[in-house]
Every structure is written in structure tokens, then in C-alpha cells.
Design an enzyme around this catalytic site. Structure first.
Site, PDB file in Angstrom:
ATOM      1  N   ASP A 132       0.681  -1.221  -0.199  1.00 21.68           N
ATOM      2  CA  ASP A 132      -0.006   0.046   0.012  1.00 21.68           C
ATOM      3  C   ASP A 132       1.002   1.282   0.182  1.00 21.68           C
ATOM      4  O   ASP A 132       1.972   1.381   0.709  1.00 21.68           O
ATOM      5  CB  ASP A 132      -0.799  -0.066   1.315  1.00 21.68           C
ATOM      6  CG  ASP A 132      -2.166  -0.994   1.122  1.00 21.68           C
ATOM      7  OD1 ASP A 132      -2.432  -1.176  -0.117  1.00 21.68           O
ATOM      8  OD2 ASP A 132      -2.618  -1.361   2.169  1.00 21.68           O
ATOM      9  N   ARG A 182      -1.976  -1.125  -8.338  1.00 23.99           N
ATOM     10  CA  ARG A 182      -3.304  -0.864  -8.006  1.00 23.99           C
ATOM     11  C   ARG A 182      -3.256   0.816  -8.151  1.00 23.99           C
ATOM     12  O   ARG A 182      -2.926   1.506  -7.336  1.00 23.99           O
ATOM     13  CB  ARG A 182      -3.721  -1.112  -6.586  1.00 23.99           C
ATOM     14  CG  ARG A 182      -5.047  -0.461  -6.016  1.00 23.99           C
ATOM     15  CD  ARG A 182      -5.231  -0.410  -4.393  1.00 23.99           C
ATOM     16  NE  ARG A 182      -5.302  -1.941  -3.879  1.00 23.99           N
ATOM     17  CZ  ARG A 182      -4.560  -2.339  -2.850  1.00 23.99           C
ATOM     18  NH1 ARG A 182      -4.266  -1.320  -1.896  1.00 23.99           N
ATOM     19  NH2 ARG A 182      -4.925  -3.540  -2.151  1.00 23.99           N
TER      20      ARG A 182
END
Length: 304
Positions: A132, A182
Site C-alpha cells: 500500500d 493498484r
């Protein structure tokens, strides 16, 4: 008012004392809508339910504050435990993690050691791991470490945030790594010196990087609840003959469930980001900061 509320919740999410208080009183205040419990068992059960509804998952053991090497190693152990639980249960799930929870703010060397342990376990179990992206101060070192890890592991990806000015150049730099990305708009409060202050500019940059990555032929996770962006992606892949195997839509657990279900029925791959663990407060505050509707949901739970 919306800007004021967003700033308030973002500040609360970074408050160490509030995090400790939240741990003490558990998943109340409506947080259970967005967090799949505080144990690995509850996360796996939630994953099974989502798999049964046609969705795949990425699990994230939440960890907001890591100040010592011992805490970083404990967080690493929890990631490995999650990977082993995924493999044992057979659920269709990736792993997402934040490198600050693995000791990035303590030392790069400690974090890299922990990342390699996690990625080695994931590779043995054929599980993909997503790094992330965090706030701007961690952006460059996160990308540098990803590039180093990508040379050793093919089961690792990272997140790119559309609201940063630097993003297009970062995308160009990552092209040679055939990065599985992502793509998000971005959820942290950043200075206008490093990020687009206007939503319309963020949206345009988001469309640009979705198109860049898909046309470059790399796997793309479009992580958004914005139906305009979802429709844009559908048109883009249709007009360019891009296979549904090259991309997926990603959404957060507990948000836009009807939209998730609709996309599954239309034949698209939908991955749900499922966070769990006792360090849920910071994540919960960011969800409240992102969408005012989430705040009203919480207030209704208080009233009940």
C-alpha cells in the site's frame, strides 16, 4: 463543512491516544461495517463469504503505529500468519500491507528484511502481495524498495496515487518492471505543492494513468467507487480490445456493495479490500474522512 470534517477525521486517525482508546473499547461506533473483526479467523470467514458471492479478496492486517523493532517483527509475523491462513483455508485472497507497519520508519534494512520474509512465504503459497502507498513522505522510498524487491520477486505489486503531480513520471519509471499496480485517487491530506488541489484535476489524471497502464499491457487494478471512473474503464477496454484478464475493479469492504455485485454479474473481476485487526481506528477515521455518508451511518449507530 465537508473539508473541515475531513481534516478532523484525518487528524484523529493519526492520534496515538485515540488509537489506544479504540483498542480498549473494541469495534464499536459502526466500524464493524468497514473492518472484518479483530482476528485472522474473522477475516477468513468474511473472505469465504465474499468468495461465495463471486468476489475475490485482499486481506490487510491493520497496523497504524510501529515504534520499535519488536513491534515491526510482530506485525511481520501477523502478515505471515495471514498468508498461512489464506493457504490453509483455500480462500481466493491476496495480501495487502503497509511498510511502515514493518518498520520502515525505524530503518530501511529492517523493513526490507521483513518484506523478504513475507514475500518468500507468499511465493511458496502462490499468493500475491500488494504494498500500500502511504503519505507523500513515504512515496519515494516505497517506490525504491518496490523496485529492489521486484528484481527478486514476481508476486509483489504497489499502489500509485493519481492526486500527486509526480505520478505520471512514476508510471513511466515503473514501465520497465512490468508492475502490477493498484491505481487510486489518493486518500491522504497533502500539500498543494505536491498534489492536485482540485478534484477535477485528480479525476483527469486518474483517467490518464488508467489508460497508460492498460495500453502498456500491464495488469491494472482500478480501485475506485466512482462510477464515472468505472464506466470510463469499461469503455476503454472495450474500445481497445483489452481482455478482462488484464484488469480488475477493487473496492473497500462495506462500501458500494450493490455496485460490487452488479459488476460481478456483468462478468468483471471484483476484489474487495478487507482490513482486520485491533489497530482499526486509523483506517476507520480515513474512511469517515473520505465520504460524509459514512459519518451519518456512524451517527445512526450511536443513536441506536
Amino acid at each position: 463543512m465537508e473539508v473541515l470534517m475531513r481534516t478532523m477525521f484525518q487528524s484523529l486517525g493519526k492520534n496515538h491516544s485515540m488509537n489506544k482508546l479504540a483498542k480498549k473499547y473494541g469495534l464499536r461506533m459502526g466500524a464493524a461495517r468497514f473492518v472484518a473483526g479483530d482476528s485472522t479467523e474473522s477475516a477468513i470467514q468474511t473472505s469465504k463469504e465474499l468468495n461465495n458471492s463471486g468476489k475475490v479478496v485482499t486481506l490487510d492486517h491493520l497496523g497504524e503505529f510501529v515504534f520499535t523493532e519488536e513491534e515491526a517483527r510482530l506485525s511481520t509475523a501477523m502478515c505471515i500468519q495471514t498468508l498461512e491462513a489464506i493457504a490453509e483455508s483455500g480462500v481466493q485472497s491476496n495480501l495487502s500491507l503497509k511498510m511502515t507497519s514493518l518498520g520502515l520508519d525505524i530503518s530501511k534494512e529492517l523493513c526490507m528484511e521483513n518484506m523478504r520474509r513475507i514475500l518468500h512465504t507468499a511465493r511458496m503459497n502462490n499468493i500475491f502481495v500488494r504494498i500500500d502507498m502511504e503519505d507523500y513522505l513515504h512515496c519515494q522510498i516505497s517506490l525504491d524498495m518496490y523496485k529492489e524487491l521486484r528484481k527478486e520477486f514476481d508476486n509483489v505489486g504497489i499502489v500509485i496515487q493519481a492526486y500527486l503531480y509526480r505520478t505520471e513520471q512514476d508510471m513511466n519509471d515503473l514501465h520497465q518492471y512490468q508492475a502490477n499496480l493498484r491505481l487510486v485517487k489518493g486518500a491522504y491530506k497533502e500539500s498543494p505543492e505536491v498534489s492536485f488541489p482540485e478534484k477535477k484535476d485528480v479525476d483527469e489524471n486518474y483517467k490518464k494513468i488508467i489508460k497508460m497502464h492498460l495500453l502498456n499491457g500491464h495488469y491494472t487494478a482500478v480501485a475506485s467507487h466512482d462510477e464515472e471512473m468505472i464506466q470510463y474503464t469499461k469503455r476503454l477496454v472495450r474500445e481497445n480490445g483489452i481482455s478482462n484478464d488484464q484488469f480488475e475493479f477493487q473496492m473497500l469492504y462495506g462500501i458500494c456493495v450493490e455496485l460490487q455485485d452488479r459488476l460481478v454479474k456483468e462478468g468483471y473481476k471484483v476484489r474487495v479490500y478487507v482490513p482486520y485487526g485491533i489497530d482499526w481506528f486509523g483506517y476507520f477515521m480515513r474512511r469517515l474522512a473520505e465520504r460524509p455518508a459514512n459519518v451519518w451511518f456512524v451517527l445512526k449507530n450511536f443513536a441506536k
